[in-house]
Design an enzyme around this catalytic site. Structure first.
Site, PDB file in Angstrom:
ATOM      1  N   LYS A 113      51.836  34.674  36.353  1.00  0.00           N
ATOM      2  CA  LYS A 113      50.677  35.518  36.656  1.00  0.00           C
ATOM      3  C   LYS A 113      51.009  36.972  36.327  1.00  0.00           C
ATOM      4  CE  LYS A 113      47.140  35.205  40.282  1.00  0.00           C
ATOM      5  NZ  LYS A 113      46.910  34.987  41.731  1.00  0.00           N
TER       6      LYS A 113
HETATM    7  O1  G3P Z   1      44.067  34.831  43.925  1.00  0.00           O
HETATM    8  C1  G3P Z   1      43.548  36.090  44.305  1.00  0.00           C
HETATM    9  C2  G3P Z   1      43.137  36.053  45.735  1.00  0.00           C
HETATM   10  O2  G3P Z   1      44.240  35.685  46.545  1.00  0.00           O
HETATM   11  C3  G3P Z   1      42.601  37.373  46.234  1.00  0.00           C
HETATM   12  O3  G3P Z   1      41.756  37.087  47.312  1.00  0.00           O
HETATM   13  O4  G3P Z   1      40.471  37.571  49.385  1.00  0.00           O
HETATM   14  O5  G3P Z   1      42.560  38.907  48.807  1.00  0.00           O
HETATM   15  O6  G3P Z   1      40.456  39.212  47.478  1.00  0.00           O
HETATM   16  P1  G3P Z   1      41.301  38.251  48.297  1.00  0.00           P
END
Ligand code: G3P
Length: 217
Positions: free
Chosen positions: A83
Site C-alpha cells: 500500500k
Molecule cells: O482503508 C482505509 C480506511 O481504514 C480509512 O477509514 O474510517 O479511517 O476513514 P476511516
C-alpha cells in the site's frame, strides 16, 4: 463486488472468512497501531487466514525508501499487497514495484485526477476514501462514479477499492456504481445482514412451527 475486511483483528477476520465473506484484507498504519502488535507479525498472521490480497502500507515518504519497504513487506507472504500513499513519490514507487510484478494499492485517494495518475502508474488497486469526503460534506460516492467512468473510458485495469466505508449505505451505493472492491470494518460487514422484517418474519415462522409440535431431527 469483492469484500475486503478493513481490520487487523484476527478473530473478526477469521469469523467472516469462515462464512466466505473475505476476498482480502486492508490495513493501514493506524489500524496496525490499534492492534498493538508487531507490524510484520500481524500481517503474516492475516496472510495465513486468507489467500486474498492483504494490504500492508509503507511508512517511508521518499520513493526509493518506499520501494525498499515494499520489497521487505513482500517477503512476508505471496499475497501481500504493498500500500502506497497517493503522492508523487508514492506514484513513482508504484510504477517501480508494479513493473516488478508486485501488487500495489494506492491509498488516500480523494479526487478523480489522483485515481487517473494511479492507473497510469500501474496500480493494482486504487483506494478512494468515501467516508472522509462525506465528513467534509463532499460526495464520496460521486468520486467512485467518476473513477468508474474514467477507468471504463480507457480500459484501465486498476481495480476501484472503495475505502473509508462507514455504513451499509456506502456498501450499497458502491455496488450500484460499480466499485470492484469495498473494504469495510467487520462491524459494517456484519450489519449488512440486519433487517427488522427478517427478524420479525423468522420469529413468526418459528412460533408457528413450534405450535406444530414437530421437529426435523
Ligand atoms: O482503508 C482505509 C480506511 O481504514 C480509512 O477509514 O474510517 O479511517 O476513514 P476511516
Amino acid at each position: 463486488m469483492k469484500f475486503f475486511v478493513d481490520s487487523a483483528d484476527l478473530d473478526q477476520i477469521s469469523e467472516l472468512n469462515d462464512i466466505g465473506l473475505v476476498d482480502g484484507v486492508t490495513t493501514n498504519p493506524s489500524i496496525i497501531a490499534k492492534s498493538g502488535r508487531v507490524f510484520k507479525d500481524v500481517i503474516a498472521d492475516i496472510c495465513k487466514i486468507t489467500d486474498g490480497p492483504v494490504s500492508a502500507e509503507v511508512t517511508a515518504i521518499v520513493a526509493d525508501q518506499m520501494v525498499q519497504e515494499g520489497r521487505e513487506l513482500r517477503k512476508i507472504a505471496d499475497n501481500v499487497c504493498v500500500k502506497l500513499p497517493l503522492t508523487m513519490d508514492g506514484l513513482k514507487a508504484c510504477s517501480i514495484l508494479s513493473r516488478e510484478g508486485t501488487p500495489t494499492n494506492v491509498t488516500l485517494c480523494f479526487s478523480p485526477n489522483q485515481a487517473l495518475l494511479a492507473a497510469k502508474c500501474g496500480a493494482t488497486f486504487i483506494s478512494p476514501f468515501i467516508g472522509r469526503l462525506d465528513d467534509i460534506t463532499l460526495d464520496g460516492i460521486e468520486l467512485i462514479e467518476d473513477i468508474r467512468m474514467i477507468y471504463d473510458n480507457y480500459g484501465y485495469e486498476t481495480e476501484i477499492l472503495a475505502a473509508s466505508i462507514r455504513n451499509v449505505n456506502h456498501v450499497k451505493d458502491c455496488a450500484l456504481v460499480g466499485a470492484d472492491v469495498m473494504t469495510a470494518p467487520p462491524k459494517v460487514i456484519k450489519s449488512l445482514a440486519n433487517h427488522p422484517l427478517t427478524d420479525k418474519g423468522l420469529a413468526a415462522f418459528l412460533k408457528d412451527w413450534e405450535n406444530t409440535g414437530q421437529s426435523i431431527l
